[in-house]
Motif scaffolding. Sequence first.
Motif, PDB file in Angstrom:
ATOM      1  N   THR A   3       1.894  36.427  43.429  1.00 25.77           N
ATOM      2  CA  THR A   3       2.452  35.295  44.174  1.00 25.77           C
ATOM      3  C   THR A   3       1.418  34.187  44.339  1.00 25.77           C
ATOM      4  O   THR A   3       1.708  33.011  44.105  1.00 25.77           O
ATOM      5  CB  THR A   3       2.969  35.762  45.552  1.00 25.77           C
ATOM      6  N   GLU A   4       0.203  34.574  44.716  1.00 26.70           N
ATOM      7  CA  GLU A   4      -0.864  33.586  44.894  1.00 26.70           C
ATOM      8  C   GLU A   4      -1.188  32.871  43.587  1.00 26.70           C
ATOM      9  O   GLU A   4      -1.362  31.651  43.566  1.00 26.70           O
ATOM     10  CB  GLU A   4      -2.111  34.254  45.470  1.00 26.70           C
ATOM     11  N   SER A   5      -1.277  33.611  42.490  1.00 29.85           N
ATOM     12  CA  SER A   5      -1.609  32.971  41.214  1.00 29.85           C
ATOM     13  C   SER A   5      -0.466  32.074  40.743  1.00 29.85           C
ATOM     14  O   SER A   5      -0.720  31.000  40.181  1.00 29.85           O
ATOM     15  CB  SER A   5      -1.983  33.996  40.150  1.00 29.85           C
ATOM     16  N   ALA A   6       0.767  32.464  40.992  1.00 34.52           N
ATOM     17  CA  ALA A   6       1.902  31.617  40.615  1.00 34.52           C
ATOM     18  C   ALA A   6       1.885  30.318  41.413  1.00 34.52           C
ATOM     19  O   ALA A   6       2.184  29.247  40.871  1.00 34.52           O
ATOM     20  CB  ALA A   6       3.213  32.366  40.841  1.00 34.52           C
ATOM     21  N   MET A   7       1.532  30.408  42.690  1.00 33.63           N
ATOM     22  CA  MET A   7       1.459  29.197  43.510  1.00 33.63           C
ATOM     23  C   MET A   7       0.336  28.281  43.031  1.00 33.63           C
ATOM     24  O   MET A   7       0.509  27.059  42.963  1.00 33.63           O
ATOM     25  CB  MET A   7       1.275  29.569  44.984  1.00 33.63           C
ATOM     26  N   LYS A   8      -0.814  28.857  42.684  1.00 31.68           N
ATOM     27  CA  LYS A   8      -1.932  28.056  42.169  1.00 31.68           C
ATOM     28  C   LYS A   8      -1.569  27.407  40.837  1.00 31.68           C
ATOM     29  O   LYS A   8      -1.890  26.239  40.595  1.00 31.68           O
ATOM     30  CB  LYS A   8      -3.181  28.920  42.007  1.00 31.68           C
ATOM     31  N   LEU A   9      -0.898  28.146  39.972  1.00 38.62           N
ATOM     32  CA  LEU A   9      -0.484  27.612  38.685  1.00 38.62           C
ATOM     33  C   LEU A   9       0.519  26.474  38.873  1.00 38.62           C
ATOM     34  O   LEU A   9       0.417  25.433  38.219  1.00 38.62           O
ATOM     35  CB  LEU A   9       0.124  28.715  37.820  1.00 38.62           C
ATOM     36  N   ALA A  10       1.456  26.654  39.778  1.00 42.46           N
ATOM     37  CA  ALA A  10       2.444  25.602  40.047  1.00 42.46           C
ATOM     38  C   ALA A  10       1.762  24.351  40.590  1.00 42.46           C
ATOM     39  O   ALA A  10       2.109  23.228  40.195  1.00 42.46           O
ATOM     40  CB  ALA A  10       3.500  26.106  41.025  1.00 42.46           C
ATOM     41  N   ALA A  11       0.793  24.529  41.469  1.00 43.24           N
ATOM     42  CA  ALA A  11       0.066  23.381  42.024  1.00 43.24           C
ATOM     43  C   ALA A  11      -0.719  22.665  40.932  1.00 43.24           C
ATOM     44  O   ALA A  11      -0.705  21.429  40.847  1.00 43.24           O
ATOM     45  CB  ALA A  11      -0.871  23.837  43.136  1.00 43.24           C
ATOM     46  N   ALA A  12      -1.390  23.424  40.071  1.00 42.86           N
ATOM     47  CA  ALA A  12      -2.151  22.821  38.974  1.00 42.86           C
ATOM     48  C   ALA A  12      -1.221  22.110  38.001  1.00 42.86           C
ATOM     49  O   ALA A  12      -1.525  21.007  37.531  1.00 42.86           O
ATOM     50  CB  ALA A  12      -2.960  23.883  38.245  1.00 42.86           C
ATOM     51  N   ALA A  13      -0.085  22.707  37.718  1.00 44.09           N
ATOM     52  CA  ALA A  13       0.866  22.100  36.783  1.00 44.09           C
ATOM     53  C   ALA A  13       1.428  20.802  37.334  1.00 44.09           C
ATOM     54  O   ALA A  13       1.677  19.853  36.586  1.00 44.09           O
ATOM     55  CB  ALA A  13       2.000  23.073  36.473  1.00 44.09           C
ATOM     56  N   SER A  14       1.609  20.740  38.634  1.00 40.02           N
ATOM     57  CA  SER A  14       2.172  19.525  39.227  1.00 40.02           C
ATOM     58  C   SER A  14       1.201  18.348  39.161  1.00 40.02           C
ATOM     59  O   SER A  14       1.602  17.200  39.289  1.00 40.02           O
ATOM     60  CB  SER A  14       2.591  19.778  40.678  1.00 40.02           C
ATOM     61  N   GLU A  15      -0.070  18.645  38.943  1.00 39.78           N
ATOM     62  CA  GLU A  15      -1.089  17.589  38.854  1.00 39.78           C
ATOM     63  C   GLU A  15      -1.294  17.094  37.425  1.00 39.78           C
ATOM     64  O   GLU A  15      -2.120  16.210  37.197  1.00 39.78           O
ATOM     65  CB  GLU A  15      -2.411  18.115  39.416  1.00 39.78           C
ATOM     66  N   THR A  16      -0.589  17.651  36.474  1.00 41.79           N
ATOM     67  CA  THR A  16      -0.747  17.252  35.081  1.00 41.79           C
ATOM     68  C   THR A  16       0.611  16.911  34.487  1.00 41.79           C
ATOM     69  O   THR A  16       1.647  17.097  35.112  1.00 41.79           O
ATOM     70  CB  THR A  16      -1.354  18.383  34.221  1.00 41.79           C
ATOM     71  N   SER A  17       0.578  16.437  33.278  1.00 43.80           N
ATOM     72  CA  SER A  17       1.833  16.163  32.571  1.00 43.80           C
ATOM     73  C   SER A  17       2.177  17.298  31.611  1.00 43.80           C
ATOM     74  O   SER A  17       3.132  17.196  30.856  1.00 43.80           O
ATOM     75  CB  SER A  17       1.725  14.840  31.802  1.00 43.80           C
ATOM     76  N   LEU A  18       1.393  18.370  31.660  1.00 46.73           N
ATOM     77  CA  LEU A  18       1.631  19.504  30.780  1.00 46.73           C
ATOM     78  C   LEU A  18       2.739  20.394  31.334  1.00 46.73           C
ATOM     79  O   LEU A  18       2.803  20.644  32.530  1.00 46.73           O
ATOM     80  CB  LEU A  18       0.365  20.352  30.627  1.00 46.73           C
ATOM     81  N   ALA A  19       3.584  20.868  30.462  1.00 48.34           N
ATOM     82  CA  ALA A  19       4.623  21.815  30.856  1.00 48.34           C
ATOM     83  C   ALA A  19       4.087  23.222  30.631  1.00 48.34           C
ATOM     84  O   ALA A  19       3.593  23.546  29.552  1.00 48.34           O
ATOM     85  CB  ALA A  19       5.883  21.596  30.044  1.00 48.34           C
ATOM     86  N   ILE A  20       4.162  24.046  31.654  1.00 41.53           N
ATOM     87  CA  ILE A  20       3.720  25.427  31.532  1.00 41.53           C
ATOM     88  C   ILE A  20       4.973  26.297  31.489  1.00 41.53           C
ATOM     89  O   ILE A  20       5.690  26.422  32.473  1.00 41.53           O
ATOM     90  CB  ILE A  20       2.805  25.824  32.696  1.00 41.53           C
ATOM     91  N   VAL A  21       5.215  26.855  30.307  1.00 38.99           N
ATOM     92  CA  VAL A  21       6.432  27.633  30.083  1.00 38.99           C
ATOM     93  C   VAL A  21       6.046  28.997  29.517  1.00 38.99           C
ATOM     94  O   VAL A  21       5.310  29.070  28.534  1.00 38.99           O
ATOM     95  CB  VAL A  21       7.364  26.897  29.088  1.00 38.99           C
ATOM     96  N   PRO A  22       6.529  30.075  30.140  1.00 37.59           N
ATOM     97  CA  PRO A  22       6.216  31.395  29.580  1.00 37.59           C
ATOM     98  C   PRO A  22       6.827  31.556  28.194  1.00 37.59           C
ATOM     99  O   PRO A  22       7.902  31.023  27.920  1.00 37.59           O
ATOM    100  CB  PRO A  22       6.858  32.378  30.552  1.00 37.59           C
ATOM    101  N   THR A  23       6.135  32.279  27.343  1.00 40.64           N
ATOM    102  CA  THR A  23       6.670  32.520  26.004  1.00 40.64           C
ATOM    103  C   THR A  23       7.799  33.543  26.084  1.00 40.64           C
ATOM    104  O   THR A  23       7.776  34.430  26.940  1.00 40.64           O
ATOM    105  CB  THR A  23       5.583  33.050  25.055  1.00 40.64           C
ATOM    106  N   PRO A  24       8.775  33.437  25.200  1.00 41.05           N
ATOM    107  CA  PRO A  24       9.865  34.415  25.205  1.00 41.05           C
ATOM    108  C   PRO A  24       9.372  35.846  25.042  1.00 41.05           C
ATOM    109  O   PRO A  24       9.899  36.757  25.668  1.00 41.05           O
ATOM    110  CB  PRO A  24      10.728  33.988  24.022  1.00 41.05           C
ATOM    111  N   SER A  25       8.336  36.053  24.231  1.00 44.76           N
ATOM    112  CA  SER A  25       7.848  37.419  24.028  1.00 44.76           C
ATOM    113  C   SER A  25       7.226  37.982  25.303  1.00 44.76           C
ATOM    114  O   SER A  25       7.408  39.159  25.617  1.00 44.76           O
ATOM    115  CB  SER A  25       6.863  37.488  22.868  1.00 44.76           C
TER     116      SER A  25
END
Length: 66
Positions: free
Chosen positions: A21-43
């Motif tokens: 949960t903590e790492s997902a929140m940190k990742l979401a916060a970091a992603a919101s500061e960039t224009s990069l889309a962070i998408v899990p791979t289907p595999s």
Amino acid sequence: MANSQSASVKTLVVSMIKADTESAMKLAAAASETSLAIVPTPSSMAVRQKTLLMLKEKKGAGFDAA
């Protein structure tokens, strides 16, 4: 966690959920500061889903051993 009979497995599950949960929140916060889309791979999602389905079927010692 309800499928486990081991206190140590239950403790591990709680700490893993907290860390995830903590790492997902940190990742979401970091992603919101960039224009990069962070998408899990289907595999990676397929592996996660397969593991979750396997764990849902196990109870007690079988769950703890998994």
